[in-house]
Motif scaffolding. Structure first.
Motif, PDB file in Angstrom:
ATOM      1  N   LYS A 112     -65.405 -37.884 -34.044  1.00  0.00           N
ATOM      2  CA  LYS A 112     -65.053 -36.469 -34.047  1.00  0.00           C
ATOM      3  C   LYS A 112     -65.168 -35.845 -32.658  1.00  0.00           C
ATOM      4  N   THR A 113     -65.932 -36.478 -31.786  1.00  0.00           N
ATOM      5  CA  THR A 113     -66.084 -35.934 -30.441  1.00  0.00           C
ATOM      6  C   THR A 113     -66.488 -37.034 -29.474  1.00  0.00           C
ATOM      7  N   VAL A 114     -66.264 -36.780 -28.196  1.00  0.00           N
ATOM      8  CA  VAL A 114     -66.824 -37.595 -27.123  1.00  0.00           C
ATOM      9  C   VAL A 114     -68.066 -36.848 -26.635  1.00  0.00           C
ATOM     10  N   ASP A 115     -69.210 -37.470 -26.771  1.00  0.00           N
ATOM     11  CA  ASP A 115     -70.472 -36.815 -26.440  1.00  0.00           C
ATOM     12  C   ASP A 115     -70.623 -36.684 -24.926  1.00  0.00           C
ATOM     13  N   PRO A 116     -70.747 -35.455 -24.407  1.00  0.00           N
ATOM     14  CA  PRO A 116     -70.934 -35.277 -22.958  1.00  0.00           C
ATOM     15  C   PRO A 116     -72.173 -35.990 -22.426  1.00  0.00           C
ATOM     16  N   GLU A 162     -82.714 -31.433 -28.116  1.00  0.00           N
ATOM     17  CA  GLU A 162     -81.383 -31.397 -27.517  1.00  0.00           C
ATOM     18  C   GLU A 162     -81.438 -31.961 -26.099  1.00  0.00           C
ATOM     19  N   PRO A 163     -80.302 -32.442 -25.579  1.00  0.00           N
ATOM     20  CA  PRO A 163     -80.299 -32.992 -24.229  1.00  0.00           C
ATOM     21  C   PRO A 163     -80.526 -31.917 -23.165  1.00  0.00           C
ATOM     22  N   VAL A 164     -81.168 -32.319 -22.076  1.00  0.00           N
ATOM     23  CA  VAL A 164     -81.567 -31.381 -21.032  1.00  0.00           C
ATOM     24  C   VAL A 164     -80.369 -30.759 -20.326  1.00  0.00           C
ATOM     25  N   TYR A 165     -79.245 -31.492 -20.234  1.00  0.00           N
ATOM     26  CA  TYR A 165     -78.099 -30.945 -19.506  1.00  0.00           C
ATOM     27  C   TYR A 165     -77.599 -29.645 -20.128  1.00  0.00           C
ATOM     28  N   LEU A 166     -77.815 -29.465 -21.445  1.00  0.00           N
ATOM     29  CA  LEU A 166     -77.385 -28.220 -22.086  1.00  0.00           C
ATOM     30  C   LEU A 166     -78.123 -27.025 -21.503  1.00  0.00           C
ATOM     31  N   LEU A 167     -79.422 -27.200 -21.247  1.00  0.00           N
ATOM     32  CA  LEU A 167     -80.209 -26.132 -20.639  1.00  0.00           C
ATOM     33  C   LEU A 167     -79.664 -25.785 -19.258  1.00  0.00           C
ATOM     34  N   PRO A 226     -70.460 -31.405 -27.373  1.00  0.00           N
ATOM     35  CA  PRO A 226     -71.721 -31.972 -27.847  1.00  0.00           C
ATOM     36  C   PRO A 226     -71.763 -32.064 -29.367  1.00  0.00           C
ATOM     37  N   PRO A 227     -72.393 -33.103 -29.909  1.00  0.00           N
ATOM     38  CA  PRO A 227     -72.469 -33.255 -31.377  1.00  0.00           C
ATOM     39  C   PRO A 227     -73.174 -32.092 -32.053  1.00  0.00           C
ATOM     40  N   GLN A 228     -73.963 -31.319 -31.308  1.00  0.00           N
ATOM     41  CA  GLN A 228     -74.602 -30.133 -31.880  1.00  0.00           C
ATOM     42  C   GLN A 228     -73.564 -29.157 -32.424  1.00  0.00           C
ATOM     43  N   ARG A 252     -66.136 -11.734 -30.135  1.00  0.00           N
ATOM     44  CA  ARG A 252     -65.766 -12.949 -30.873  1.00  0.00           C
ATOM     45  C   ARG A 252     -66.850 -13.994 -30.670  1.00  0.00           C
ATOM     46  N   TRP A 253     -66.821 -15.025 -31.506  1.00  0.00           N
ATOM     47  CA  TRP A 253     -67.801 -16.099 -31.365  1.00  0.00           C
ATOM     48  C   TRP A 253     -67.153 -17.331 -30.749  1.00  0.00           C
ATOM     49  N   ILE A 254     -67.951 -18.081 -30.019  1.00  0.00           N
ATOM     50  CA  ILE A 254     -67.511 -19.359 -29.451  1.00  0.00           C
ATOM     51  C   ILE A 254     -68.668 -20.355 -29.567  1.00  0.00           C
ATOM     52  N   LEU A 255     -68.333 -21.637 -29.527  1.00  0.00           N
ATOM     53  CA  LEU A 255     -69.332 -22.703 -29.490  1.00  0.00           C
ATOM     54  C   LEU A 255     -69.349 -23.275 -28.082  1.00  0.00           C
ATOM     55  N   ARG A 256     -70.489 -23.137 -27.417  1.00  0.00           N
ATOM     56  CA  ARG A 256     -70.589 -23.643 -26.049  1.00  0.00           C
ATOM     57  C   ARG A 256     -72.022 -24.074 -25.762  1.00  0.00           C
ATOM     58  N   ASP A 257     -72.172 -25.252 -25.218  1.00  0.00           N
ATOM     59  CA  ASP A 257     -73.479 -25.763 -24.793  1.00  0.00           C
ATOM     60  C   ASP A 257     -74.506 -25.736 -25.919  1.00  0.00           C
ATOM     61  N   GLY A 258     -74.076 -26.075 -27.133  1.00  0.00           N
ATOM     62  CA  GLY A 258     -74.990 -26.199 -28.261  1.00  0.00           C
ATOM     63  C   GLY A 258     -75.397 -24.899 -28.903  1.00  0.00           C
ATOM     64  N   VAL A 259     -74.727 -23.801 -28.548  1.00  0.00           N
ATOM     65  CA  VAL A 259     -75.089 -22.466 -29.059  1.00  0.00           C
ATOM     66  C   VAL A 259     -73.846 -21.784 -29.629  1.00  0.00           C
ATOM     67  N   LEU A 260     -74.036 -20.994 -30.688  1.00  0.00           N
ATOM     68  CA  LEU A 260     -72.986 -20.138 -31.213  1.00  0.00           C
ATOM     69  C   LEU A 260     -73.143 -18.775 -30.523  1.00  0.00           C
ATOM     70  N   TRP A 261     -72.324 -18.547 -29.516  1.00  0.00           N
ATOM     71  CA  TRP A 261     -72.432 -17.329 -28.701  1.00  0.00           C
ATOM     72  C   TRP A 261     -71.539 -16.224 -29.252  1.00  0.00           C
ATOM     73  N   LEU A 262     -72.010 -15.001 -29.176  1.00  0.00           N
ATOM     74  CA  LEU A 262     -71.188 -13.828 -29.474  1.00  0.00           C
ATOM     75  C   LEU A 262     -70.870 -13.166 -28.143  1.00  0.00           C
ATOM     76  N   THR A 263     -69.585 -13.126 -27.800  1.00  0.00           N
ATOM     77  CA  THR A 263     -69.177 -12.669 -26.480  1.00  0.00           C
ATOM     78  C   THR A 263     -67.954 -11.772 -26.599  1.00  0.00           C
ATOM     79  N   ASP A 264     -67.434 -11.325 -25.458  1.00  0.00           N
ATOM     80  CA  ASP A 264     -66.269 -10.431 -25.495  1.00  0.00           C
ATOM     81  C   ASP A 264     -64.997 -11.219 -25.762  1.00  0.00           C
ATOM     82  N   GLN A 265     -63.960 -10.517 -26.182  1.00  0.00           N
ATOM     83  CA  GLN A 265     -62.720 -11.174 -26.597  1.00  0.00           C
ATOM     84  C   GLN A 265     -62.003 -11.862 -25.439  1.00  0.00           C
TER      85      GLN A 265
END
Length: 533
Positions: free
Chosen positions: A43-47, A108-113, A223-225, A302-315
């Motif tokens: 389903k994904t290539v893990d970074p 979670e992997p350190v690179y996400l931080l 990321p698989p997260q 709007r919401w996005i998935l980035r770096d293992g987090v569900l972020w709420l950000t601007d459109q």
């Protein structure tokens, strides 16, 4: 740019019914080959597979208003890798090493931080086994050249030019060939040399890995997260908020869904929304994604998935944050003509937007028939995923029919540099199936070719740090021919434009769409192409 109104999606299912000379009646089970089985994984290539080993390790830690120095000290101690700050650049841009940071990792992997430091306009790279932290602008200018041996992809039917096009059109770039500045590609045998930033090299690695092995939908660097978060977005929640502060709403939703949901400070500032914004909303047993859509609509978030987090950000930020996915569609299209029609269907039957002359919107390209690569927002990639499932159901429910369109006559429009068009208008009837073209000796043939001028392309050129625009005169060859001859024409044009490497992969597809997707006589194109600004 594709003009989708010139294409029609024909829901016709065709098989290859072969009749044996030794039998009066062919066995249907033998005459119609079974469609290929499309896998669900990966389903994904893990970074994590494309970052240094120390930064791919899983960790659990929480920082509450800790300084950048504290985070660096933790990384040095726990991950055993030295950390150096680009102190001069950070000072010049107003980033203090005492800047407070609040974040956490939960197995979670350190690179996400490290990636999440983007909110402070910080970026990272590893050089000589030292983790270096600098600004995003400095990191975007630091390029290196790396070799990629893609002999296995070439053996698998991918063409050099197609691989180059896929990389340049479905990664974040920039690329010099596309925009006049950025990275570049060079081929030497089976080895592709790429000059780009560290982050872009990770994108290229992820894309090539997905081309090597892909499924119904395979994200190229996700990321698989995020897979776990997508499952939580599909799960139902119930809410009853009455003038509840937005920050408390997010906290309650995160607790109920067990998802890592956060407000992105920059996004809130861009949308001029306070974290104390009062929210009134009552919904019962609705998917988390639907609840968020309703909740955020009036706030223009709007919401996005980035770096293992569900972020709420601007459109605006959300619309510009795109991902790349490879779709295995061998069962839906077996050659470039059916690939074109499937691409046109995607444009007309999803929300978009798709790439326009100003360079805005998502893009798609077939690395070869059966391998669809799309760069779009999370929402549109999900629309495409659902659309492919719908087509597959229609395919299974349709009656296979004998395919008789191989010699169907159609008209296609081939756009190219005016000098190439001038030569080909004369030479094509000599190079490709000479007996299929109308002339004095063959008045009953079907092939014709006409040349018309087209609007020039504007190409950005950068020389000695001075940008300028150059007009490249274009022309269109309008060719009427059979489908089989069109395939050969595409191959010849590609070889003329790119040497001994076809521009697009033609033939060789093992799809069993059987005419499920086809185009009319108005024209064709195999990809959306970026326009130079």
């Amino acid at each position: 740019m594709l003009c989708v109104r010139h294409f029609a999606l024909l829901l016709l299912i065709a098989g290859t019914a072969s009749v044996s000379m030794a039998q009066d009646e062919a066995d249907p089970a033998e005459a119609i080959p079974k469609p290929p089985t499309i896998p669900d994984e990966p389903k994904t290539v893990d970074p994590a597979n494309h970052v240094p080993e120390q930064l791919a390790k899983l960790a659990t830690v929480e920082f509450a208003d800790k300084s950048l120095r504290d985070i660096a000290a933790w990384i040095q101690t726990e991950q055993k890798i030295p950390v150096l700050f680009d102190t001069k650049t950070l000072n010049e841009t107003g980033v203090a090493l005492g800047e407070p940071v609040t974040d956490r990792l939960q197995n979670e992997p350190v690179y996400l931080l490290l990636n999440r430091l983007r909110g402070l306009n910080l970026a990272w790279y590893v050089e000589d086994n030292i983790l270096r932290i600098t600004t995003t602008s400095v990191a975007s200018e630091r390029m290196s050249t790396q070799p990629y041996n893609v002999g296995d992809l070439l053996d698998g039917g991918f063409k050099q030019a197609a691989i180059s096009n896929v990389i340049q059109e479905t990664t974040s770039g920039p690329w010099e060939e596309e925009s006049g500045e950025g990275g570049g590609l060079e081929w030497l045998g089976d080895v592709l040399f790429v000059r780009q930033t560290d982050n872009m090299h990770r994108e290229v690695n992820g894309l090539l890995a997905a081309l090597r092995k892909h499924a119904r939908r395979t994200f190229t660097l996700d990321p698989p997260q995020h897979g776990a978060l997508r499952e939580k977005l599909a799960a139902n929640v119930s809410v009853n908020f009455n003038d509840t502060p937005l920050s408390k709403v997010v906290e309650d939703l995160a607790t109920q869904s067990k998802a890592d949901i956060r407000l992105e400070p920059i996004g809130l500032r861009n949308a001029r929304v306070r974290d104390r914004e009062p929210i009134t909303l009552k919904l019962s047993d609705r998917p988390l994604s639907t609840t968020l859509d309703v909740l955020l609509a009036d706030l223009e978030l709007r919401w996005i998935l980035r770096d293992g987090v569900l972020w709420l950000t601007d459109q605006v930020t959300a619309s510009r944050f795109m991902k790349t996915a490879v779709f295995d569609v061998r069962d839906l299209c077996r050659d470039s003509s059916e690939a074109d029609a499937l691409g046109n269907a995607i444009q007309t039957q999803t929300s978009g937007p798709w790439l326009n002359d100003e360079g805005n919107g998502g893009s798609y390209i077939f690395a070869k028939p059966g391998a669809l690569v799309v760069r779009q927002t999370e929402t549109i990639l999900e629309e495409i995923h659902t659309l492919m499932a719908t087509y597959r159901k229609a395919l299974l429910a349709s009656k296979p029919r004998e395919r008789s369109d191989i010699d169907e006559v159609s008209t296609r429009y081939y756009r190219m540099h005016i000098n190439i068009a001038k030569d080909l208008s004369v030479l094509l009837p000599l190079l490709v199936e000479p007996k299929s073209w109308i002339n004095d000796e063959q008045p009953n043939a079907v092939g014709t070719v006409m040349k018309l001028s087209s609007r020039p392309d504007v190409v950005a050129v950068t020389k000695e740090k001075q940008a300028s625009a150059v007009l490249m005169d274009q022309a269109v060859l309008i060719i009427r021919q059979t489908r089989s001859v069109h395939e050969k024409i595409s191959d010849v044009i590609a070889r003329i434009e790119s040497g001994d490497t076809p521009l697009t992969a033609t033939g060789g597809g093992s799809g069993f769409g059987g005419g499920f997707f086809s185009v009319d006589e108005e024209g064709k194109s195999t990809r959306l192409r970026k326009k130079s600004k």
